[in-house]
Design a protein around this motif. Structure first.
Motif, short mmCIF file in Angstrom:
data_model
loop_
_atom_site.label_atom_id
_atom_site.label_comp_id
_atom_site.label_asym_id
_atom_site.label_seq_id
_atom_site.Cartn_x
_atom_site.Cartn_y
_atom_site.Cartn_z
N ASP A 1 0.86 -1.18 0.00
CA ASP A 1 0.00 0.00 0.00
C ASP A 1 0.89 1.23 0.00
OD1 ASP A 1 -2.48 -1.34 0.09
OD2 ASP A 1 -2.28 -1.63 2.26
N VAL A 2 0.58 2.19 -0.88
CA VAL A 2 1.40 3.39 -1.00
C VAL A 2 0.52 4.63 -1.02
CG1 VAL A 2 3.23 2.20 -2.30
CG2 VAL A 2 1.37 3.32 -3.55
N SER A 3 1.14 5.75 -0.67
CA SER A 3 0.48 7.05 -0.81
C SER A 3 1.31 7.90 -1.77
CB SER A 3 0.34 7.74 0.56
OG SER A 3 1.60 7.93 1.15
N LEU A 4 0.63 8.80 -2.44
CA LEU A 4 1.27 9.64 -3.45
C LEU A 4 1.24 11.09 -3.01
CD1 LEU A 4 -0.53 8.12 -6.59
CD2 LEU A 4 1.54 7.29 -5.46
N ARG A 5 2.32 11.81 -3.29
CA ARG A 5 2.38 13.23 -2.99
C ARG A 5 3.05 13.96 -4.15
NH1 ARG A 5 1.31 15.03 2.11
NH2 ARG A 5 0.90 13.42 3.67
N GLY A 6 2.66 15.22 -4.33
CA GLY A 6 3.27 16.01 -5.40
C GLY A 6 2.65 17.39 -5.49
N THR A 7 3.15 18.17 -6.44
CA THR A 7 2.63 19.52 -6.63
C THR A 7 1.65 19.62 -7.80
OG1 THR A 7 4.53 20.06 -8.04
CG2 THR A 7 4.73 20.55 -5.69
N ASP A 8 1.64 18.60 -8.65
CA ASP A 8 0.77 18.63 -9.83
C ASP A 8 0.50 17.18 -10.25
OD1 ASP A 8 -0.57 19.04 -12.17
OD2 ASP A 8 1.05 20.08 -13.21
N ASP A 9 -0.78 16.79 -10.19
CA ASP A 9 -1.11 15.41 -10.54
C ASP A 9 -1.59 15.26 -11.98
OD1 ASP A 9 -3.56 16.61 -10.35
OD2 ASP A 9 -4.38 15.24 -8.84
N THR A 10 -1.34 16.28 -12.82
CA THR A 10 -1.71 16.20 -14.22
C THR A 10 -0.93 15.08 -14.90
OG1 THR A 10 -2.09 18.58 -14.30
CG2 THR A 10 -1.86 17.45 -16.41
N PRO A 11 -1.62 14.12 -15.53
CA PRO A 11 -0.91 13.02 -16.17
C PRO A 11 0.04 13.51 -17.27
CG PRO A 11 -3.26 12.53 -15.95
CD PRO A 11 -3.09 13.98 -15.63
N ASP A 12 1.15 12.79 -17.45
CA ASP A 12 2.07 13.14 -18.52
C ASP A 12 1.52 12.62 -19.85
OD1 ASP A 12 2.61 10.41 -18.61
OD2 ASP A 12 4.58 10.57 -17.67
N ARG A 13 2.29 12.76 -20.90
CA ARG A 13 1.78 12.39 -22.23
C ARG A 13 1.54 10.89 -22.37
NH1 ARG A 13 6.97 13.02 -26.33
NH2 ARG A 13 8.54 12.01 -25.00
N TYR A 14 2.05 10.10 -21.43
CA TYR A 14 1.81 8.66 -21.44
C TYR A 14 0.70 8.26 -20.48
CZ TYR A 14 6.35 8.82 -23.73
OH TYR A 14 7.39 9.11 -24.58
N GLY A 15 0.04 9.26 -19.88
CA GLY A 15 -1.06 8.98 -18.97
C GLY A 15 -0.64 8.63 -17.56
N ARG A 16 0.63 8.87 -17.22
CA ARG A 16 1.12 8.54 -15.88
C ARG A 16 1.02 9.74 -14.94
NH1 ARG A 16 7.02 6.65 -17.59
NH2 ARG A 16 6.86 8.78 -18.39
N GLN A 17 0.60 9.49 -13.72
CA GLN A 17 0.50 10.54 -12.70
C GLN A 17 1.87 10.73 -12.06
OE1 GLN A 17 -2.54 9.81 -9.79
NE2 GLN A 17 -1.61 11.18 -8.28
N PRO A 18 2.48 11.92 -12.17
CA PRO A 18 3.79 12.14 -11.57
C PRO A 18 3.66 12.34 -10.06
CG PRO A 18 3.03 14.15 -12.64
CD PRO A 18 2.00 13.09 -12.93
N ALA A 19 4.49 11.66 -9.29
CA ALA A 19 4.35 11.77 -7.83
C ALA A 19 5.58 11.23 -7.10
CB ALA A 19 3.12 10.99 -7.37
N LEU A 20 5.70 11.68 -5.87
CA LEU A 20 6.60 11.03 -4.92
C LEU A 20 5.79 9.92 -4.26
CD1 LEU A 20 8.07 14.28 -3.46
CD2 LEU A 20 9.50 12.45 -4.36
#
Length: 249
Positions: free
Chosen positions: A74-93
Protein backbone atom coordinates in the motif's frame (compact mmCIF):
# COMPACT_ATOMS: atom_id res chain seq x y z
CA UNK A 1 15.55 -8.08 -1.17
CA UNK A 2 13.83 -9.19 2.06
CA UNK A 3 11.10 -7.02 3.55
CA UNK A 4 13.00 -6.82 6.87
CA UNK A 5 16.03 -5.40 5.05
CA UNK A 6 13.89 -2.80 3.30
CA UNK A 7 12.26 -1.73 6.59
CA UNK A 8 15.66 -1.51 8.26
CA UNK A 9 16.96 0.64 5.40
CA UNK A 10 13.99 2.99 5.72
CA UNK A 11 14.51 3.36 9.46
CA UNK A 12 18.23 3.92 9.02
CA UNK A 13 17.65 6.56 6.36
CA UNK A 14 15.08 8.39 8.49
CA UNK A 15 17.29 8.36 11.57
CA UNK A 16 20.33 9.49 9.58
CA UNK A 17 18.64 12.75 8.61
CA UNK A 18 15.45 14.12 10.12
CA UNK A 19 15.43 16.82 7.45
CA UNK A 20 15.24 14.16 4.76
CA UNK A 21 12.03 12.78 6.21
CA UNK A 22 10.55 16.24 6.75
CA UNK A 23 11.11 17.38 3.16
CA UNK A 24 9.18 16.40 0.04
CA UNK A 25 5.81 16.07 1.82
CA UNK A 26 3.74 18.16 -0.61
CA UNK A 27 0.00 17.69 -1.16
CA UNK A 28 -1.63 14.27 -1.02
CA UNK A 29 -2.53 12.82 -4.41
CA UNK A 30 -4.27 9.72 -3.17
CA UNK A 31 -3.45 6.18 -2.14
CA UNK A 32 -3.47 2.73 -3.64
CA UNK A 33 -1.93 -0.72 -3.74
CA UNK A 34 0.87 -1.50 -6.17
CA UNK A 35 -0.28 -4.10 -8.70
CA UNK A 36 2.76 -4.01 -10.96
CA UNK A 37 6.10 -2.29 -11.45
CA UNK A 38 5.83 -1.38 -15.13
CA UNK A 39 9.40 -0.23 -15.65
CA UNK A 40 12.28 1.46 -13.85
CA UNK A 41 10.37 4.71 -13.37
CA UNK A 42 6.69 3.79 -13.28
CA UNK A 43 4.22 1.51 -11.53
CA UNK A 44 0.57 0.53 -11.84
CA UNK A 45 -1.88 0.65 -8.93
CA UNK A 46 -4.73 -1.82 -8.45
CA UNK A 47 -7.25 0.84 -9.51
CA UNK A 48 -5.56 1.11 -12.92
CA UNK A 49 -3.68 4.36 -12.35
CA UNK A 50 -0.12 4.50 -13.62
CA UNK A 51 2.38 6.54 -11.59
CA UNK A 52 5.70 7.99 -12.67
CA UNK A 53 8.29 8.42 -9.93
CA UNK A 54 9.43 12.04 -10.10
CA UNK A 55 12.80 13.35 -8.97
CA UNK A 56 14.95 10.45 -10.12
CA UNK A 57 16.52 8.86 -13.17
CA UNK A 58 16.89 5.08 -13.10
CA UNK A 59 20.03 2.96 -13.09
CA UNK A 60 20.35 -0.67 -14.16
CA UNK A 61 19.17 -1.81 -10.71
CA UNK A 62 16.19 0.51 -10.23
CA UNK A 63 13.43 -1.77 -11.52
CA UNK A 64 14.59 -4.72 -9.46
CA UNK A 65 14.84 -2.56 -6.34
CA UNK A 66 11.37 -1.13 -6.96
CA UNK A 67 9.83 -4.56 -7.44
CA UNK A 68 11.34 -5.80 -4.18
CA UNK A 69 10.26 -2.68 -2.35
CA UNK A 70 6.74 -2.13 -3.69
CA UNK A 71 5.17 -5.35 -4.99
CA UNK A 72 1.73 -5.66 -3.38
CA UNK A 73 2.40 -2.79 -0.96
CA UNK A 74 0.00 0.00 0.00
CA UNK A 75 1.40 3.39 -1.00
CA UNK A 76 0.48 7.05 -0.81
CA UNK A 77 1.27 9.64 -3.45
CA UNK A 78 2.38 13.23 -2.99
CA UNK A 79 3.27 16.01 -5.40
CA UNK A 80 2.63 19.52 -6.63
CA UNK A 81 0.77 18.63 -9.83
CA UNK A 82 -1.11 15.41 -10.54
CA UNK A 83 -1.71 16.20 -14.22
CA UNK A 84 -0.91 13.02 -16.17
CA UNK A 85 2.07 13.14 -18.52
CA UNK A 86 1.78 12.39 -22.23
CA UNK A 87 1.81 8.66 -21.44
CA UNK A 88 -1.06 8.98 -18.97
CA UNK A 89 1.12 8.54 -15.88
CA UNK A 90 0.50 10.54 -12.70
CA UNK A 91 3.79 12.14 -11.57
CA UNK A 92 4.35 11.77 -7.83
CA UNK A 93 6.60 11.03 -4.92
CA UNK A 94 5.70 7.61 -3.53
CA UNK A 95 5.59 6.64 0.16
CA UNK A 96 5.19 3.08 1.48
CA UNK A 97 2.54 2.70 4.19
CA UNK A 98 2.98 5.26 6.95
CA UNK A 99 6.62 6.06 6.13
CA UNK A 100 7.64 9.72 5.92
CA UNK A 101 10.57 8.85 3.66
CA UNK A 102 9.83 8.66 -0.05
CA UNK A 103 10.65 5.63 -2.15
CA UNK A 104 12.73 7.99 -4.29
CA UNK A 105 14.92 8.97 -1.32
CA UNK A 106 15.34 5.33 -0.35
CA UNK A 107 16.40 4.35 -3.89
CA UNK A 108 18.87 7.23 -3.97
CA UNK A 109 20.38 6.33 -0.61
CA UNK A 110 20.96 2.77 -1.84
CA UNK A 111 22.57 3.89 -5.07
CA UNK A 112 19.68 2.48 -7.10
CA UNK A 113 18.79 5.82 -8.75
CA UNK A 114 20.21 9.23 -9.69
CA UNK A 115 18.72 12.63 -8.87
CA UNK A 116 17.06 14.07 -11.98
CA UNK A 117 17.00 17.69 -10.69
CA UNK A 118 13.42 18.14 -11.93
CA UNK A 119 11.97 19.05 -8.51
CA UNK A 120 12.00 22.82 -8.03
CA UNK A 121 11.24 22.91 -4.28
CA UNK A 122 14.61 23.73 -2.66
CA UNK A 123 14.12 21.72 0.54
CA UNK A 124 12.95 18.64 -1.33
CA UNK A 125 15.70 18.94 -3.95
CA UNK A 126 18.31 19.27 -1.20
CA UNK A 127 16.95 16.20 0.60
CA UNK A 128 17.13 14.07 -2.53
CA UNK A 129 20.64 15.32 -3.26
CA UNK A 130 21.64 14.44 0.31
CA UNK A 131 20.32 10.90 -0.15
CA UNK A 132 22.30 10.50 -3.37
CA UNK A 133 25.42 11.97 -1.75
CA UNK A 134 25.17 9.38 1.03
CA UNK A 135 25.25 6.60 -1.56
CA UNK A 136 28.16 8.20 -3.44
CA UNK A 137 30.22 8.49 -0.27
CA UNK A 138 29.54 4.86 0.59
CA UNK A 139 30.06 3.71 -3.02
CA UNK A 140 26.69 1.98 -2.88
CA UNK A 141 24.87 0.52 -5.83
CA UNK A 142 25.78 2.13 -9.13
CA UNK A 143 28.31 4.40 -7.39
CA UNK A 144 30.54 1.39 -6.73
CA UNK A 145 31.49 1.62 -10.41
CA UNK A 146 34.40 4.11 -10.84
CA UNK A 147 32.95 5.13 -14.23
CA UNK A 148 29.61 6.17 -12.69
CA UNK A 149 30.88 9.76 -12.65
CA UNK A 150 32.34 10.79 -15.99
CA UNK A 151 35.49 12.88 -16.26
CA UNK A 152 34.91 16.12 -18.18
CA UNK A 153 38.41 15.77 -19.61
CA UNK A 154 37.39 12.55 -21.40
CA UNK A 155 34.84 13.73 -23.97
CA UNK A 156 34.88 10.48 -25.95
CA UNK A 157 33.84 8.58 -22.83
CA UNK A 158 30.97 11.01 -22.26
CA UNK A 159 29.94 10.90 -25.92
CA UNK A 160 29.69 7.11 -25.69
CA UNK A 161 26.75 7.74 -23.37
CA UNK A 162 24.81 9.79 -25.92
CA UNK A 163 21.09 9.63 -25.28
CA UNK A 164 21.63 8.63 -21.64
CA UNK A 165 21.41 10.54 -18.36
CA UNK A 166 24.92 10.89 -16.93
CA UNK A 167 26.83 12.67 -14.17
CA UNK A 168 30.02 14.53 -15.13
CA UNK A 169 32.65 16.30 -13.00
CA UNK A 170 35.37 18.67 -14.09
CA UNK A 171 36.76 22.20 -14.17
CA UNK A 172 35.14 24.84 -16.37
CA UNK A 173 37.96 26.29 -18.46
CA UNK A 174 35.94 29.05 -20.09
CA UNK A 175 32.46 30.57 -20.25
CA UNK A 176 31.44 31.88 -23.66
CA UNK A 177 28.22 33.29 -25.06
CA UNK A 178 27.13 32.71 -28.64
CA UNK A 179 23.79 34.23 -29.55
CA UNK A 180 21.18 33.16 -27.00
CA UNK A 181 23.33 30.34 -25.57
CA UNK A 182 26.03 30.34 -22.90
CA UNK A 183 28.65 27.59 -23.12
CA UNK A 184 30.54 26.23 -20.14
CA UNK A 185 33.58 24.74 -21.86
CA UNK A 186 35.61 22.00 -20.18
CA UNK A 187 38.14 21.61 -23.00
CA UNK A 188 40.45 23.85 -25.03
CA UNK A 189 38.95 22.48 -28.23
CA UNK A 190 35.46 23.96 -28.17
CA UNK A 191 34.30 21.74 -31.01
CA UNK A 192 35.29 18.37 -29.60
CA UNK A 193 35.47 19.04 -25.86
CA UNK A 194 32.65 18.55 -23.38
CA UNK A 195 30.41 21.57 -22.77
CA UNK A 196 27.29 22.52 -20.86
CA UNK A 197 24.82 24.73 -22.72
CA UNK A 198 22.51 27.19 -20.98
CA UNK A 199 19.85 29.16 -22.82
CA UNK A 200 19.37 32.90 -22.19
CA UNK A 201 15.94 32.28 -20.63
CA UNK A 202 17.57 30.17 -17.91
CA UNK A 203 20.13 32.81 -16.86
CA UNK A 204 17.78 34.64 -14.42
CA UNK A 205 17.05 31.35 -12.64
CA UNK A 206 20.76 30.71 -12.12
CA UNK A 207 21.32 34.28 -10.92
CA UNK A 208 18.40 33.98 -8.48
CA UNK A 209 20.13 30.90 -7.09
CA UNK A 210 23.32 32.93 -6.60
CA UNK A 211 25.16 31.50 -9.60
CA UNK A 212 26.64 34.04 -12.01
CA UNK A 213 27.61 31.99 -15.04
CA UNK A 214 30.80 33.90 -15.77
CA UNK A 215 31.98 33.19 -12.22
CA UNK A 216 32.08 29.47 -13.03
CA UNK A 217 35.34 29.88 -14.95
CA UNK A 218 38.06 27.82 -13.23
CA UNK A 219 35.48 26.31 -10.88
CA UNK A 220 35.05 22.59 -10.46
CA UNK A 221 31.44 21.54 -10.90
CA UNK A 222 29.29 18.45 -11.11
CA UNK A 223 26.68 18.45 -13.85
CA UNK A 224 23.96 15.94 -14.66
CA UNK A 225 21.73 15.56 -17.68
CA UNK A 226 21.12 13.92 -21.05
CA UNK A 227 24.13 13.64 -23.33
CA UNK A 228 23.69 15.16 -26.77
CA UNK A 229 26.07 16.16 -29.54
CA UNK A 230 27.98 14.83 -32.50
CA UNK A 231 31.64 15.87 -32.58
CA UNK A 232 31.66 16.93 -28.93
CA UNK A 233 29.33 15.90 -26.08
CA UNK A 234 26.86 18.42 -24.68
CA UNK A 235 24.49 18.58 -21.73
CA UNK A 236 21.75 21.19 -21.86
CA UNK A 237 21.14 22.65 -18.38
CA UNK A 238 17.38 23.15 -18.26
CA UNK A 239 17.25 23.38 -14.46
CA UNK A 240 19.49 25.07 -11.90
CA UNK A 241 19.73 21.83 -9.92
CA UNK A 242 21.65 20.14 -12.73
CA UNK A 243 24.80 22.04 -11.70
CA UNK A 244 26.57 21.68 -8.33
CA UNK A 245 29.59 23.75 -7.31
CA UNK A 246 32.34 21.50 -5.94
CA UNK A 247 35.26 23.80 -5.23
CA UNK A 248 37.37 26.76 -6.29
CA UNK A 249 39.89 24.85 -8.36
Amino acid sequence: MKLSVIIAAILLLASHSAALAAACQFESQGEGRVADVVDARSLRLDDGREVRLIGIEPTTTTKQALAAMLAGRDVSLRGTDDTPDRYGRQPALVFVGESDTSVQALLLSQGDAIVSAEIADKDCAAALMAAEAEARRGKKGSWADPSAIKNAESPDDILAGIGRFVVVEGKVLSVRQAGATTYLNFGRNWTRGFAVTISRRMVPAFESAGIVLKSLENRKIRVRGWVEGNAGPRIDALRVGQIELLGTN
